[in-house]
Design an enzyme around this catalytic site. Structure first.
Site, PDB file in Angstrom:
ATOM      1  N   LYS A  46       0.845  -1.229   0.104  1.00 52.09           N
ATOM      2  CA  LYS A  46      -0.073   0.110   0.015  1.00 52.09           C
ATOM      3  C   LYS A  46       0.853   1.146  -0.114  1.00 52.09           C
ATOM      4  CE  LYS A  46      -3.541  -2.809   2.268  1.00 52.09           C
ATOM      5  NZ  LYS A  46      -4.366  -3.170   3.513  1.00 52.09           N
ATOM      6  N   GLN A  93      -5.064  -2.084  10.047  1.00 49.70           N
ATOM      7  CA  GLN A  93      -4.805  -3.506   9.436  1.00 49.70           C
ATOM      8  C   GLN A  93      -5.486  -4.347  10.171  1.00 49.70           C
ATOM      9  OE1 GLN A  93      -3.284  -3.764   6.134  1.00 49.70           O
ATOM     10  NE2 GLN A  93      -3.990  -5.797   6.167  1.00 49.70           N
ATOM     11  N   ASP A  98     -11.250   1.673   3.837  1.00 49.20           N
ATOM     12  CA  ASP A  98     -11.504   0.115   3.719  1.00 49.20           C
ATOM     13  C   ASP A  98     -12.848  -0.123   3.684  1.00 49.20           C
ATOM     14  OD1 ASP A  98      -9.198  -1.284   3.386  1.00 49.20           O
ATOM     15  OD2 ASP A  98      -8.829  -1.363   5.500  1.00 49.20           O
TER      16      ASP A  98
END
Ligand code: NDP
Length: 293
Positions: free
Chosen positions: A53, A97, A120
């Protein structure tokens, strides 16, 4: 030979387009888009995904900062860290995450992230907006799968899509997106999971098959209809002494067997993974007010 759905090449094209849009719109006064990631503990695959990322952001010109918090971080400490980023107006996307260590409540953490920065698409508000067909952000992996299919001319509309896996990250949002009356949707969707009986009899009826299980090479050639489109989401490490790192990555499908029957197949690696990152970057730019089309 099946057509390879090359997510790596498509994501490179998307990233190049984003870079061009970023340069053009920043010159007209928009702020530099900025993504912050947080990781609790040192789970190695997470470290690898975050690096990917970061690389994508830096290549496009998106600002990036990563916070690596210790394994023993408490809910209160994590809340404080998230709250600080929530309040920082120079940050447009915040991603915590997963997976988190077991002492942390993943759903509660997803609710902490300000919905406007939840690139997300995990916050219940954003999940709800997706569900009613008015998404604020596209769920990255699900949208990556759909964009990959569309780019190769495989519109799910009218097809029988079988998704194996019902997780909040992949299976569930993909089922919603493929079902909705919208671009990339309009499929007839079947969702399978670990309690599904006689899975091969269902996967064999799929025009579009999307395994998102996390079980190395579980889907065999004879589980797949001749001419099916297969998008393998699984990322599994299998020991391989011939590799320097001691393992290789395989998907949820037995690639050789399935490729022989499928019309098209997305490989692992090089299929859905890079697409996920490209959609994330798109979301960060959208969050910063960029017109990303
Ligand atoms: P989860 O473990 O959260 O979900 C796995 C799903 O598979 C569950 O719904 C589970 O069913 C189902 N399942 C497990 N065993 C079977 C079985 N024997 N038969 C049928 N269904 C089964 O995983 P994720 O969704 O997070 O990830 C799935 C895979 O995709 C992983 O390999 C992950 O690494 C990869 N991934 C790849 C991404 C990418 O960008 N390419 C992004 C995210 C994930 P149940 O609900 O009943 O437990």
């Amino acid at each position: 030979m099946a057509t390879i759905l090359d997510g790596k090449a498509l994501s490179e094209k998307i990233r190049a387009g984003l870079k061009e849009k970023l340069d053009r719109q920043m010159s007209r006064g928009l702020p530099r888009p900025f993504l912050t990631t947080m990781q609790v503990g040192g789970y190695l695959p997470s470290t690898v995904y975050i690096r990917a990322k970061q690389r994508a952001c830096e290549e496009i010109g998106i600002g990036f900062r990563h916070y690596k918090l210790p394994e023993e971080t408490s809910m209160d400490q994590l809340r404080e860290a998230v709250s600080e980023v929530n309040q920082d107006s120079s940050v447009h996307g915040l991603l915590v995450q997963s997976p988190l260590p077991p002492h942390l409540d993943e759903i509660a953490v997803q609710r902490m992230v300000k919905p406007e920065k939840d690139v997300d698409c995990f916050h219940p508000e954003n999940v709800g907006l997706l569900y009613i067909g008015q998404p604020r952000f596209q769920p990255c992996t699900a949208a990556g799968i759909i964009e990959l299919l569309l780019a190769y001319g495989y519109d799910p509309a009218g097809k029988h899509a079988v998704i194996v896996g019902r997780s909040v990250i992949v299976g569930r949002p993909l089922a919603v997106m493929m079902m909705l009356k919208q671009r990339g949707g309009n499929a007839t969707v079947t969702v399978c999971h670990s309690l599904t009986r006689d899975l091969p009899s269902i996967t064999r009826r799929a025009d579009v098959l999307v395994p998102a299980i996390g079980a190395a090479e579980m889907i065999r050639g004879d589980w797949v209809k001749e001419g099916a489109i297969v998008v393998d989401v699984g990322i599994n490490r299998v020991p391989d002494a011939s590799k320097k790192r001691g393992y290789r990555l395989v998907g949820d499908v037995a690639f050789g067997e399935v490729e022989a029957r499928a019309e098209a197949i997305a490989p692992v690696p090089g299929g859905v993974g890079p697409m996920t990152v490209a959609i994330l970057a798109t979301n960060v730019m959208r969050s910063a007010g960029f017109d990303v089309g």
